[in-house]
Design an enzyme around this catalytic site. Structure first.
Site, mmCIF file in Angstrom:
data_model
loop_
_atom_site.group_PDB
_atom_site.id
_atom_site.type_symbol
_atom_site.label_atom_id
_atom_site.label_comp_id
_atom_site.label_asym_id
_atom_site.label_seq_id
_atom_site.Cartn_x
_atom_site.Cartn_y
_atom_site.Cartn_z
ATOM 1 N N GLU A 183 0.823 -1.210 0.000
ATOM 2 C CA GLU A 183 0.000 0.000 0.000
ATOM 3 C C GLU A 183 0.857 1.261 0.000
ATOM 4 O O GLU A 183 0.532 2.236 -0.701
ATOM 5 C CB GLU A 183 -0.939 -0.004 1.207
ATOM 6 C CG GLU A 183 -1.893 -1.184 1.257
ATOM 7 C CD GLU A 183 -1.269 -2.434 1.889
ATOM 8 O OE1 GLU A 183 -1.930 -3.487 1.877
ATOM 9 O OE2 GLU A 183 -0.122 -2.348 2.392
ATOM 10 N N TYR A 197 9.562 -10.855 9.191
ATOM 11 C CA TYR A 197 9.529 -10.830 10.649
ATOM 12 C C TYR A 197 8.503 -9.763 11.030
ATOM 13 O O TYR A 197 8.846 -8.638 11.392
ATOM 14 C CB TYR A 197 10.914 -10.512 11.222
ATOM 15 C CG TYR A 197 11.921 -11.596 10.929
ATOM 16 C CD1 TYR A 197 12.174 -12.608 11.856
ATOM 17 C CD2 TYR A 197 12.601 -11.631 9.720
ATOM 18 C CE1 TYR A 197 13.084 -13.624 11.577
ATOM 19 C CE2 TYR A 197 13.510 -12.641 9.427
ATOM 20 C CZ TYR A 197 13.750 -13.634 10.364
ATOM 21 O OH TYR A 197 14.643 -14.635 10.082
ATOM 22 N N GLY A 218 2.305 -8.435 -20.199
ATOM 23 C CA GLY A 218 1.457 -7.256 -20.125
ATOM 24 C C GLY A 218 0.275 -7.426 -19.200
ATOM 25 O O GLY A 218 0.403 -7.962 -18.097
ATOM 26 N N ASP A 250 2.674 -3.450 -7.598
ATOM 27 C CA ASP A 250 2.259 -2.202 -6.955
ATOM 28 C C ASP A 250 2.455 -1.018 -7.902
ATOM 29 O O ASP A 250 1.629 -0.107 -7.947
ATOM 30 C CB ASP A 250 3.070 -1.968 -5.679
ATOM 31 C CG ASP A 250 2.955 -3.124 -4.699
ATOM 32 O OD1 ASP A 250 1.901 -3.785 -4.680
ATOM 33 O OD2 ASP A 250 3.929 -3.370 -3.964
#
Length: 316
Positions: free
Chosen positions: A35, A104, A230, A257
């Protein structure tokens, strides 16, 4: 000001090595998190982006906030958590063609996200809420927060982009499907790799059938990431494909992302579907041709930088 993009999740510190960790290869520190990567990609292209999450008061938490602020990402809604540590991930370039990642993050500040952390940022509004399938896998409270945010944004008329982003180390496919399929009902845009699409639809159906099912359920655009081939987009008007931009790939971490950030940037700019897909492919190419999760993402003036240049080109 109301942000163009609002997103939330866990931002971590990534420790990267250029060789095997077992031999003591030196590490470099980077910001990581799906994000936060998207928020940075959108902000670099001149849009207003805000990221929300829980961040430890340790030095790694300070680093996370420092990096996001430096990128122009709004962090006013971030909660500080003195009782939990910042999540870490170690990424080793084990060979030229194989990267290994170790996490972790159990019990981290980011995994303690809860509904109350999101009330004020979501009430302030946004042009788009971006969710991923990673956050609801972190903990019960993070799952509750994600589902609440999707329902609340949908009821408020805020469009939702859901990137499936399945992580096998966090939950099983069955557990993911149980959460993500109803979550997808609130989304206007769904993004998934070809092997993730069944997590938001009928697991026994093929890609076109799942996409058609999602469109019937109210999703406006279903984007299928195809890596080096693509991407493919399904809408009520049919199917459209775009090829990947030809570059030398050196690091594929964060490419999905980047693709999402490019697509959302095009949506904010009012581009048609073809334009949005091309910008998404462009950002994906920048991501894979530079090292780091988000370091190589372009500024707006650089969007055409990869056009027409052969490998090894030098601009003087």
């Amino acid at each position: 000001m109301t942000p163009d993009l609002l997103t939330f999740g866990e931002a971590m510190v990534s420790m990267r090595s250029a060789g095997p960790l077992a031999t003591g290869t030196p590490l470099s520190m980077h910001l990581a998190g799906a994000e936060s990567n998207v928020s940075i990609g959108v902000a670099r292209l001149g849009h207003r982006a805000a990221w929300v999450g829980r961040v430890s008061t340790d030095e790694f938490g300070e680093y996370v906030l420092r990096q996001l602020r430096a990128e122009g990402v709004g962090v006013d809604g971030v909660a500080r958590d003195a009782e939990r540590q910042t999540g870490l991930m170690f990424l080793e370039q084990r060979s030229a063609d194989l990267t290994r990642v170790q996490y972790y993050r159990a019990g981290s500040a980011g995994s303690a996200l809860r509904v109350d952390d999101l009330r004020a940022p979501l009430a302030a509004g946004a042009r788009m809420l971006h969710l991923t399938g990673i956050t609801p896998a972190l903990s019960d409270s993070a799952r509750e927060a994600t589902c609440w945010a999707a329902q609340t944004a949908d009821a408020a008329g805020i469009p939702i982009c859901l990137d499936v982003n399945y992580r096998a180390r966090l939950w099983s496919r069955e557990a993911a499907r149980e959460v993500l399929t109803p979550l997808a009902a609130h989304a206007s845009t769904i993004i998934a790799s070809a092997d993730e699409l069944d997590l938001v639809g009928d697991p026994g159906a093929d890609e076109p059938a799942v996409a058609a099912e999602l469109l019937r359920r109210g999703v406006e655009t279903v984007l299928v990431k195809l890596g080096a081939d693509g991407a493919r987009a399904y809408t009520a008007d049919g199917v459209e494909e775009v090829g990947a931009v030809s570059v030398t790939a050196v690091d594929t971490v964060g490419a999905g992302d980047a693709f999402t950030a490019g697509y959302l940037s095009g949506w904010f700019d009012g581009l048609d579907l073809t334009g949005r897909l091309r910008r998404a492919a462009t950002l994906g190419a920048f991501a894979v041709s530079t090292r780091g999760d988000c370091e190589g993402l372009p500024r707006r003036a650089e969007l055409a930088l990869l056009d027409g240049h052969e490998a090894g080109s030098v601009l003087r």
